[in-house]
Design an enzyme around this catalytic site. Sequence first.
Site, short mmCIF file in Angstrom:
data_model
loop_
_atom_site.label_atom_id
_atom_site.label_comp_id
_atom_site.label_asym_id
_atom_site.label_seq_id
_atom_site.Cartn_x
_atom_site.Cartn_y
_atom_site.Cartn_z
N GLU A 247 0.80 -1.23 0.00
CA GLU A 247 0.00 0.00 0.00
C GLU A 247 0.84 1.28 0.00
OE1 GLU A 247 -3.00 -0.41 3.04
OE2 GLU A 247 -3.95 -2.06 1.97
N GLU A 497 -4.77 -8.47 -0.85
CA GLU A 497 -5.48 -8.22 0.41
C GLU A 497 -6.95 -8.04 0.13
OE1 GLU A 497 -4.36 -5.34 3.34
OE2 GLU A 497 -2.23 -5.83 3.21
#
Length: 769
Positions: A247, A497
């Site tokens: 991220e 994810e």
Amino acid sequence: MAPLRLSIEGRIFRDAKGREVTLRGINCAGDAKFPLKPEVPSHITEGFFEGDELSFVGRPFSVEQAHTHFSRLKRYGYNAIRYVWTWEAVEHAGPGRYDEEWIQHTIKLLRLAKDYGFYIWMDPHQDVWSRFSGGSGAPMWTLYAAGLNPRAFAATEAAIVHNTYPDPAKFPKMIWSTNYTRLAAQVMFTLFWAGKDFAPKAIINGKNVQDLLQGYFIAACRHLAQRIHEAGDLENDVVIGWESMNEPNRGLLGCPDLSAIPADQQLQKGTSPTAWQAILTGSGRSCEINTWDFGGLGPYKSGTQLVDPKGETAWLPADYDDSRYGWKRDPGWKLGECLWAQHGIWDPTNDVLLKKDYFAKDPKTNEKLDYEYFTNNYFMSYYRAHRAAITSVHTDAILLCQPPVLEIPPSLKGTKDDDPNMVYAPHYYDGVTLMTKKWNRYWNVDVFGLLRGRYMSPAFAIKVGETAIRNCFRDQLTAIRKEGMDYMGIHPCLFTEIGIPYDMDDKYAYKTGDYTSQALAMDANHFALEGCGANGYALWVYTTQNNHEWGDNWNGEDLSIFSVDDKPLPLSPHAKSDDPTRSTNISTASLDHTSPSYSHSRSSDSQSPITQSNLKTTLSHPSMSSTRSTTPAALASNPGFRAAEAYVRPSPIATAGKVQSYGFDLRNATFTLTLHSDTPCTEDAPTEIFLPEFHFPADNSTIDVTSGKWTLNVDDEDGGLIQRFRWWHGTGEQKVSVKGVQRRQGMALGKEEEEGYLDQCQQSRCALM
């Protein structure tokens, strides 16, 4: 040269036999985010600031516990692991000082994982930069290198950190993620990506802090890759690749006006400072800041709050001993002063903002620095350096490219970066459920469609009804996958994810054992994954020490599929024997061959005793929680199966041909797979499907196939016991449908059905004893 265990052909993963591989993965493990010595989960303050003298040895779990965890994950049907590790774990003591003991511990775990047949890729994980800025990832010395003082983050709200929150039990849910828009993370990410362009005075050891931060991080990744390479039996056999960074966030880059909240800032919760207000409070000034909350219809402004640091600043004092880590800071970079003031962005003598658009353009080209520009330039510059470092050691590594979350991917199609060994690795979460911690089966929002401007009005993005919500999730994931191909080229798509919060509805499930909401939410996410055409996923998350009181022991999150306070899922709710060592070998060879589908099945009723020959298998099979719980009785007196029926689900393992579609209808306990094959299956390479016994007990399931023969076995071919359906089919389009056992979702089974592992052990005859 022997074929690789896993390789890429266009947008498909192939095994060494040429079959399409579907990666059904899990993030392992959430415990890797914080050290073991001292053991400081995010709700503990004591020992938190011991950022140098610590150890991650034993994370995510000990070598002794590894068989319990790996066998449990294998039994759940996972064939892949996203191995979570942090920069802090390997280089916490200082720049270039690697923790070789932790590296060897990691190698031991990877070697044990190899015995279970997992495909593993390494995830250099971070959240909002570091534990000390409210997340996980980078070591504390990186903050000192940037001139920041982590001990002052609480007073200045440069970061809202659970470990230093006045009452950890009342830490606002998901507030940690707002640290991306607070001073500490903004400074760190800005310097990491673009210190040379926007902070040219930030010089350490004769180089810009950007080169120092990126250089040490990439070197740490390469060092771990080198040690794995030197181990000799891990590379390509179990470690198949590396992810770029978890991220990535651009920090302040592209901010058009420091005095305003950017229009594209989706998340606001708690105090929501503008970048300018964050700079002021970081320098000890008080500010009246708007507060936001997240309600049933999304974020809303809830009021204002005075943030008054009382003169304390988030920057290191001028008399700080800067020799601690052996670096030499350039005299032009003064401690005790805001770095942005030193670059003329504001005047601290009168607190006037001078350059509100300082980060709006690339100073080299004068081009507008939006997120797309950031991804194609600053992120890709890093990605190329990381790729070069990893492949200099692991030449065949699969490279998982993860651009910023929900942003447009980099434009790589047809360029030299269009690497055939690259995988697009996006993330997706149902933001409404994640933020509210409630499963709303009545409405949800097409967030991705909104971000891409597909609706004239936000009202049109609202989806009403459970069927529409499930289809909306699937369509969003499909759109993300297709966007990846449009921009990056033809590559596999792996959602690394996706997950749900378990502590929904004020922890109602923990008080009652009713996991209906969790089961519905988990099933909706898997419906989307199965229907979007992706090549697999890694569910977030498996945490070995999750409990009903503190969840994943990190920032109030509670997304683990496992908890020490819940019961293990029985192997089968209706099978006469749940003994994992029993002989179960069903095939069409013993059935009526005049049947067009060979759909009947039968199994042995015998229950094998535990003997010396099968003791190892029996003991390695997970039976009980590995950690003793200290959860208050009110939250642990009604344990459930943690909605396991929704994530322990069937999936193709290896497909002889190409997967056209597959999916599991949980309500009707029906799995279907459609494939296309140009050539008939060979004897040693049939299509293989994981069929969990919980849903598909061998003596209570119906199997229909369009052609060929099949077998149904419980075996440990890959090192862990699973029920495997093998199918030797013909060419062309082929389909299999399996009907299992239906039951109510989310609830514990009746007493006659819930015979778990411990009960089995107590009731079985142990010949060895």
